[in-house]
Design a protein around this motif. Sequence first.
Motif, PDB file in Angstrom:
ATOM      1  N   SER A 104       0.835  -1.206   0.000  1.00 16.40           N
ATOM      2  CA  SER A 104       0.000   0.000   0.000  1.00 16.40           C
ATOM      3  C   SER A 104       0.868   1.254   0.000  1.00 16.40           C
ATOM      4  O   SER A 104       0.592   2.225  -0.729  1.00 16.40           O
ATOM      5  CB  SER A 104      -0.911  -0.007   1.232  1.00 16.40           C
ATOM      6  OG  SER A 104      -1.726   1.141   1.261  1.00 16.40           O
ATOM      7  N   GLU A 107       2.515   1.554  -3.475  1.00 19.66           N
ATOM      8  CA  GLU A 107       1.525   1.952  -4.488  1.00 19.66           C
ATOM      9  C   GLU A 107       1.231   3.445  -4.380  1.00 19.66           C
ATOM     10  O   GLU A 107       1.197   4.161  -5.391  1.00 19.66           O
ATOM     11  CB  GLU A 107       0.233   1.161  -4.300  1.00 19.66           C
ATOM     12  CG  GLU A 107      -0.858   1.557  -5.294  1.00 19.66           C
ATOM     13  CD  GLU A 107      -2.239   1.108  -4.861  1.00 19.66           C
ATOM     14  OE1 GLU A 107      -3.061   0.804  -5.748  1.00 19.66           O
ATOM     15  OE2 GLU A 107      -2.523   1.085  -3.648  1.00 19.66           O
ATOM     16  N   ARG A 112       5.036   1.346 -10.036  1.00 21.79           N
ATOM     17  CA  ARG A 112       4.154   0.587 -10.926  1.00 21.79           C
ATOM     18  C   ARG A 112       4.442  -0.908 -10.901  1.00 21.79           C
ATOM     19  O   ARG A 112       3.588  -1.702 -11.294  1.00 21.79           O
ATOM     20  CB  ARG A 112       4.286   1.118 -12.359  1.00 21.79           C
ATOM     21  CG  ARG A 112       3.773   2.549 -12.510  1.00 21.79           C
ATOM     22  CD  ARG A 112       3.809   2.982 -13.952  1.00 21.79           C
ATOM     23  NE  ARG A 112       3.001   2.124 -14.796  1.00 21.79           N
ATOM     24  CZ  ARG A 112       3.047   2.133 -16.130  1.00 21.79           C
ATOM     25  NH1 ARG A 112       3.886   2.952 -16.749  1.00 21.79           N
ATOM     26  NH2 ARG A 112       2.278   1.340 -16.835  1.00 21.79           N
ATOM     27  N   SER A 137      -6.332  -3.625  -7.548  1.00 17.89           N
ATOM     28  CA  SER A 137      -5.541  -2.477  -7.987  1.00 17.89           C
ATOM     29  C   SER A 137      -4.095  -2.584  -7.522  1.00 17.89           C
ATOM     30  O   SER A 137      -3.183  -2.058  -8.181  1.00 17.89           O
ATOM     31  CB  SER A 137      -6.150  -1.177  -7.454  1.00 17.89           C
ATOM     32  OG  SER A 137      -6.129  -1.169  -6.029  1.00 17.89           O
ATOM     33  N   GLN A 138      -3.872  -3.272  -6.404  1.00 16.87           N
ATOM     34  CA  GLN A 138      -2.513  -3.476  -5.901  1.00 16.87           C
ATOM     35  C   GLN A 138      -1.900  -4.749  -6.470  1.00 16.87           C
ATOM     36  O   GLN A 138      -0.720  -4.771  -6.832  1.00 16.87           O
ATOM     37  CB  GLN A 138      -2.510  -3.531  -4.373  1.00 16.87           C
ATOM     38  CG  GLN A 138      -2.894  -2.217  -3.721  1.00 16.87           C
ATOM     39  CD  GLN A 138      -2.889  -2.290  -2.210  1.00 16.87           C
ATOM     40  OE1 GLN A 138      -2.679  -3.342  -1.620  1.00 16.87           O
ATOM     41  NE2 GLN A 138      -3.145  -1.157  -1.562  1.00 16.87           N
ATOM     42  N   ARG A 141       0.035  -4.727  -9.659  1.00 12.86           N
ATOM     43  CA  ARG A 141       1.364  -4.118  -9.645  1.00 12.86           C
ATOM     44  C   ARG A 141       2.435  -5.066  -9.083  1.00 12.86           C
ATOM     45  O   ARG A 141       3.623  -4.788  -9.202  1.00 12.86           O
ATOM     46  CB  ARG A 141       1.361  -2.846  -8.777  1.00 12.86           C
ATOM     47  CG  ARG A 141       0.459  -1.743  -9.274  1.00 12.86           C
ATOM     48  CD  ARG A 141       0.445  -0.592  -8.277  1.00 12.86           C
ATOM     49  NE  ARG A 141      -0.510   0.435  -8.710  1.00 12.86           N
ATOM     50  CZ  ARG A 141      -0.187   1.698  -8.952  1.00 12.86           C
ATOM     51  NH1 ARG A 141       1.071   2.096  -8.812  1.00 12.86           N
ATOM     52  NH2 ARG A 141      -1.095   2.566  -9.329  1.00 12.86           N
TER      53      ARG A 141
END
Length: 254
Positions: A104, A107, A112, A137-138, A141
Motif C-alpha cells: 500500500s 503503491e 508501478r 488495484s494493488q 502491480r
Amino acid sequence: MTERRGIGAIELDKLTWPEVEAELRGGRETVVVAFGATEQHGHHMPLATDALIGDHFARRLADRLDAFVAPTVRVGCSSHHLAFPGTLSIADQTFHAIVADLVSSLERAGFRRIVLVPTHGGNFAPLAGAVEKLPDSQRERVVAITDLSVFLRVAQLGEQEFEVPMPEGGLHAGEWETSMLLAIHPDLVHMDRAEAGYVGDPQEAIASLFESGVESLSETGTIGDPRPASAEHGRRYWEAVLDLAVELVEAESR
C-alpha cells in the motif's frame, strides 16, 4: 513500463523523498523487496543468514531490473525453527499485514511494479497468501516469487555441476546455502563447526519440518551437509538464482 536501462540499483532508504520522486518521474518505476528471517542456521552460520542473502539478492536483482531496492524485512515466518534459541518468528497473519502495508505504501508513492522475493523457505506460502488478499488495484502491480521449488533447482544445480547429491545440498544450511553465504560474507561462516544434519529425501523433509519442526529432523538445525560448500560454488549458485529470478519477474510482467 517506461523503465530506464543501464543505471542499476538505487537504495530506496538512502535517498531523500524529492530524490525518490524525481526518479519515479524519470521512469524508474520498479522496487524490489526481500523477505528474509532471523533464525538458526546450524552451528556454522549466523541467525541473519536469510536476511543477509535477502540484502544481496534484492540488490543484485534490482541491478538487473534497473530498480529501487527497499530495505529487507528481517523477521519472517520461522515457527518451525523456534526450538533453537535466538530464532524470531511472526504469525502468518502478521506477515500478511506487513506485506499489505508495504505494498500500500509503495503503491501510494507511485511504483508501478513491486517485486517481492522471499529468501527464507517459510515465507513462500505466507507471501502467496498475502498477495492473494491484496485488492486488484494493488495485485496487478505486484510480482511475487512464491514457488518453493526454486530452492530445489539450486540443489539440482549442485548435483549436476558439482556432484553434490541433493540431500547434501539440502534445504536449510546445507551445501548450497552455505556456499551462497561464503560467496558474500565468508567472515560469518564457521566452516570448522560445519557438520552434516538431516541428509534424507528433501521432498519428505519439507513436509516434516513444517509439521513437526526442524528439531524433529536434525539436532543441529541443519538439513543437508554444509561441508562440501565453497565460495566458488556459491558464485555459480548466485548467477543461476539471479538468472532464474529475472526470468520469472519478466514473465510475470508481460
